[in-house]
Design a protein around this motif. Structure first.
Motif, mmCIF file in Angstrom:
data_model
loop_
_atom_site.group_PDB
_atom_site.id
_atom_site.type_symbol
_atom_site.label_atom_id
_atom_site.label_comp_id
_atom_site.label_asym_id
_atom_site.label_seq_id
_atom_site.Cartn_x
_atom_site.Cartn_y
_atom_site.Cartn_z
ATOM 1 N N UNK A 178 0.910 -1.242 0.046
ATOM 2 C CA UNK A 178 0.121 -0.054 0.047
ATOM 3 C C UNK A 178 0.959 1.223 -0.067
ATOM 4 N N UNK A 179 1.930 1.417 0.767
ATOM 5 C CA UNK A 179 2.834 2.480 1.102
ATOM 6 C C UNK A 179 3.369 2.585 -0.513
ATOM 7 N N UNK A 180 4.140 1.719 -0.773
ATOM 8 C CA UNK A 180 4.705 1.800 -2.220
ATOM 9 C C UNK A 180 3.841 2.473 -3.256
ATOM 10 N N UNK A 181 2.692 1.784 -3.332
ATOM 11 C CA UNK A 181 1.845 2.121 -4.425
ATOM 12 C C UNK A 181 1.259 3.602 -4.232
ATOM 13 N N UNK A 182 0.911 4.014 -2.707
ATOM 14 C CA UNK A 182 0.478 5.276 -2.602
ATOM 15 C C UNK A 182 1.491 6.420 -2.938
ATOM 16 N N UNK A 183 2.658 5.962 -2.295
ATOM 17 C CA UNK A 183 3.706 7.110 -2.551
ATOM 18 C C UNK A 183 4.233 7.247 -3.932
ATOM 19 N N UNK A 184 4.589 6.081 -4.680
ATOM 20 C CA UNK A 184 5.330 5.978 -5.956
ATOM 21 C C UNK A 184 4.274 5.629 -7.039
ATOM 22 N N UNK A 188 5.651 -2.532 -4.729
ATOM 23 C CA UNK A 188 6.685 -3.386 -4.573
ATOM 24 C C UNK A 188 6.858 -4.724 -5.140
ATOM 25 N N UNK A 189 5.761 -5.438 -4.658
ATOM 26 C CA UNK A 189 5.767 -7.117 -5.117
ATOM 27 C C UNK A 189 5.392 -7.182 -6.490
ATOM 28 N N UNK A 190 5.301 -6.153 -7.361
ATOM 29 C CA UNK A 190 5.346 -6.298 -8.869
ATOM 30 C C UNK A 190 6.703 -5.901 -9.345
ATOM 31 N N UNK A 191 7.622 -5.622 -8.500
ATOM 32 C CA UNK A 191 9.095 -5.259 -9.139
ATOM 33 C C UNK A 191 9.880 -6.534 -8.616
ATOM 34 N N UNK A 193 11.682 -6.770 -6.427
ATOM 35 C CA UNK A 193 11.667 -7.266 -4.853
ATOM 36 C C UNK A 193 10.622 -8.361 -4.695
ATOM 37 N N UNK A 194 9.844 -8.599 -5.592
ATOM 38 C CA UNK A 194 8.779 -9.606 -5.386
ATOM 39 C C UNK A 194 8.171 -9.568 -4.018
ATOM 40 N N UNK A 195 7.947 -10.903 -3.388
ATOM 41 C CA UNK A 195 7.156 -10.768 -2.084
ATOM 42 C C UNK A 195 8.373 -10.557 -1.066
ATOM 43 N N UNK A 196 9.434 -10.425 -1.264
ATOM 44 C CA UNK A 196 10.532 -10.438 -0.140
ATOM 45 C C UNK A 196 10.604 -8.993 0.524
ATOM 46 N N UNK A 197 9.819 -8.243 -0.011
ATOM 47 C CA UNK A 197 10.019 -6.645 0.681
ATOM 48 C C UNK A 197 9.770 -6.427 2.040
ATOM 49 N N UNK A 198 8.610 -6.926 2.712
ATOM 50 C CA UNK A 198 8.288 -6.973 4.055
ATOM 51 C C UNK A 198 9.331 -7.728 4.943
ATOM 52 N N UNK A 199 9.800 -8.660 4.477
ATOM 53 C CA UNK A 199 10.728 -9.456 5.274
ATOM 54 C C UNK A 199 12.114 -8.841 5.400
ATOM 55 N N UNK A 200 12.790 -8.276 4.262
ATOM 56 C CA UNK A 200 13.961 -7.470 4.099
ATOM 57 C C UNK A 200 13.864 -6.469 4.903
ATOM 58 N N UNK A 201 12.507 -5.783 4.873
ATOM 59 C CA UNK A 201 12.446 -4.274 5.780
ATOM 60 C C UNK A 201 12.516 -4.820 7.372
ATOM 61 N N UNK A 202 11.795 -5.658 7.504
ATOM 62 C CA UNK A 202 11.789 -5.912 8.935
ATOM 63 C C UNK A 202 12.919 -6.487 9.555
ATOM 64 N N UNK A 203 13.910 -7.357 8.877
ATOM 65 C CA UNK A 203 15.084 -7.471 9.098
ATOM 66 C C UNK A 203 16.094 -6.144 9.263
ATOM 67 N N UNK A 247 13.536 1.797 -4.653
ATOM 68 C CA UNK A 247 13.248 3.210 -4.278
ATOM 69 C C UNK A 247 13.844 4.230 -5.423
ATOM 70 N N UNK A 248 15.053 3.684 -5.838
ATOM 71 C CA UNK A 248 15.594 4.274 -6.850
ATOM 72 C C UNK A 248 14.936 4.432 -8.059
ATOM 73 N N UNK A 249 14.122 3.390 -8.343
ATOM 74 C CA UNK A 249 13.520 3.229 -9.741
ATOM 75 C C UNK A 249 12.045 3.703 -9.501
ATOM 76 N N UNK A 250 11.432 3.345 -8.530
ATOM 77 C CA UNK A 250 9.947 3.631 -8.336
ATOM 78 C C UNK A 250 9.849 5.057 -8.017
ATOM 79 N N UNK A 251 10.764 5.606 -7.516
ATOM 80 C CA UNK A 251 10.817 6.978 -6.807
ATOM 81 C C UNK A 251 11.235 7.854 -7.683
ATOM 82 N N UNK A 252 11.351 7.635 -8.931
ATOM 83 C CA UNK A 252 12.004 8.784 -9.824
ATOM 84 C C UNK A 252 11.557 10.045 -9.692
ATOM 85 N N UNK A 253 10.236 10.151 -9.852
ATOM 86 C CA UNK A 253 9.814 11.421 -9.820
ATOM 87 C C UNK A 253 9.913 12.318 -8.575
ATOM 88 N N UNK A 254 9.877 11.642 -7.358
ATOM 89 C CA UNK A 254 10.263 12.120 -6.025
ATOM 90 C C UNK A 254 11.652 12.648 -5.938
#
Ligand code: HEM
Length: 481
Positions: A178-184, A188-191, A193-203, A247-254
């Motif tokens: 939700x946050x990735x889609x809302x901000x950018x 994230x799961x469609x890049x 990163x796949x489904x691994x984003x939340x686990x990498x973030x939590x670590x 972030x460097x790809x999805x956040x290009x506009x920001x």
């Protein structure tokens, strides 16, 4: 009932309390904090022992991660706001408290949360985040609804299969997307990163927060593993790199916009990563389970009232969830604030005294020296019975409804500022303040458009509350049915 924050009487007194023996005192207190007393009791017992809500004590982690664990704790609604006053406190390098995680966990940069407003980069980064949130404001409601209606559909299928659905796991996956889609605009799961984003973030989050948590292992293991030395950053480098790439790809506009504000693309990107993954995702990981738990415990009567308010406002708006419709839902908004008051997701705040200070509590005025570390444990301040009365420790859904109720909002501090004040580049109040209160309300709206009522069991987990759905009753009337 609210007591005045102004004025104080008598000459300043020295702050009572004790730090005990060097090293030994701090380690002993750490064990009290984690194992023998627990967080709430740790602070409450010291308030009681010294008969004061401004009191000297050690805070964890202590040796060997923190150079100096000694603080002056401000533990009532009147003294706590000294931490919001940028003329009185400096907020450099103390986002996590008396220790600071290695900057190699943030690309070598000191990111916004660790910057004092007097540092020019603070203004640039905070402005970047204000601009980003503003530019995406119309995306929040539709993106929230699509992500969280799909979460609730999964809850229903898990209930049908197993008779229960663990909310926290589903929330982690959903909030991250939700946050990735809302901000950018990119899930994230469609890049890559796949489904691994939340686990990498939590670590990566654990690498920064381990000094402040227990994971339920025996003390003899947790003490050396989590509370004495920093976990080596290289072990989480690969995870960070994968997140950075998103972030460097999805956040290009920001990032284009950030360059216009005078930030380098690289510094802006590490900041985007931190604000999105630590501040936003870390926040929602704790916010939604806490809110859901309070609503579950509120029972059917509360659910009926929320259903009536939410479906009424949505019907009036032609069956659409619009910002104007959400603004009309007074009880819903009060429920979100009450949850943020009772269970503030970020419980600790810190600040170094910029000069010799006098700090007023309900009971007296205390002298603090320049350079001393001030510390607030927010639940003590936002459950202050001298402001919130005999129900201070309870969840009162309509506490903030109406004119009388809204007078209490100045004592809601979850955003590191009063709820009646606004974040700016000159303060350290959370720039996500409005976003958070909005998504909190959208969460309640989604629940009660879909369900007449639900049941859940509530427990605790690493960073806060855990909730397991045990049953839902699908909507029988109105726009949600
Ligand atoms: C700062 C809480 C969501 C970005 C803070 C602080 C608190 C807080 C307590 C002050 C920390 C301190 O200096 O002591 C929360 C909670 C959230 C949340 C409870 C969710 C439930 C967000 C979101 C964003 C965000 C969605 C997205 C922009 C930040 C940033 C800072 C901050 C960048 C540093 C502000 C500054 O340096 O001036 N937040 N936050 N937070 N928050 Fe939030």
């Amino acid at each position: 009932m609210a007591s005045s924050d102004q004025g104080s009487s008598g000459a300043p007194k020295p702050v009572p309390g004790s730090y005990g023996l060097p090293v030994i005192g701090a380690v002993r207190d750490r064990l009290d904090f984690y194992y023998f007393q627990g967080q709430n009791k740790y602070f409450e017992s010291r308030i009681e022992r010294y008969g004061s809500t401004v009191v000297r004590m050690n805070v964890p982690p202590g040796p060997f991660m923190a150079k100096d664990p000694r603080v002056v704790a401000v533990l009532d609604a009147k003294s706590f706001p000294v931490l919001f006053d940028m003329d009185k406190v400096e907020k450099k390098n103390l986002f996590t408290g008396t220790y600071m995680p290695s900057t190699s966990l943030t690309g070598g940069y000191r990111v916004c949360s660790y910057l004092d407003p007097s540092e020019p980069t603070h203004t640039k980064v905070k402005q970047m985040l204000f601009n980003l949130l503003l530019s995406r404001k119309d995306e929040v409601i539709p993106t929230f609804r699509s992500n969280f209606s799909s979460l609730l559909a999964t809850v229903e299928s898990e209930l049908a299969k197993a008779g229960k659905a663990e909310f926290n796991k589903l929330n982690d996956v959903t909030s991250f997307d939700f946050i990735g889609e809302a901000y950018f605009g990119v899930r994230p799961s469609s890049t890559d990163l796949g489904s691994g984003g939340p686990t990498k973030a939590a670590k990566w989050l654990i690498w920064q927060l381990h000094p402040l948590v227990t994971i339920g292992l025996p003390m003899i293991l947790e003490e050396p593993l989590l509370h004495t030395f920093h976990l080596p950053p290289f072990l989480v480098k690969g995870d960070y790199k994968a997140l950075y790439k998103y972030y460097s790809t999805a956040g290009k506009q920001a990032l284009d916009m950030a360059e216009g504000l005078g930030l380098s693309r690289e510094e802006a990107c590490h900041n985007l990563l931190f604000a999105t993954t630590f501040n936003s995702y870390g926040g929602l990981k704790v916010l939604f389970p806490g809110l859901l738990a309070n609503i579950a415990n509120g029972g059917e009567k509360l659910h009926e009232r929320l259903v009536a308010e939410i479906r009424g406002a949505v019907a009036e708006a032609g069956g659409k969830v619009t910002l104007a419709a959400v603004e009309k839902m007074e009880l819903t908004k009060s429920v979100v604030w009450e949850s943020l008051r009772l269970d503030p997701p970020v419980k600790f705040q810190y600040g170094h005294a910029k000069k010799d200070l006098e700090i007023a509590s309900h009971d007296g005025v205390f002298a603090v020296k320049k350079g001393e570390m001030l510390f607030g444990y927010q639940p003590c301040a936002t459950k202050d019975a001298r402001v919130f009365g005999s129900t201070a420790g309870q969840f009162v859904p309509d506490r903030f409804v109406g004119d009388e109720g809204s007078k209490l909002l100045q004592y809601v501090y979850w955003s590191n500022g009063r709820e009646t004040e606004s974040p700016s580049v000159d303060n350290k109040q959370c720039p996500g303040k409005n976003f958070v209160v909005l998504v909190g309300r959208l969460f309640v709206v989604e629940l009660f458009l879909r369900y007449d009522t639900f049941t859940a069991t509530v427990g605790t987990e690493l960073l806060g509350t855990s909730v397991v759905f045990t049953g839902v009753t699908k909507a029988t009337s109105g726009p949600g049915s």
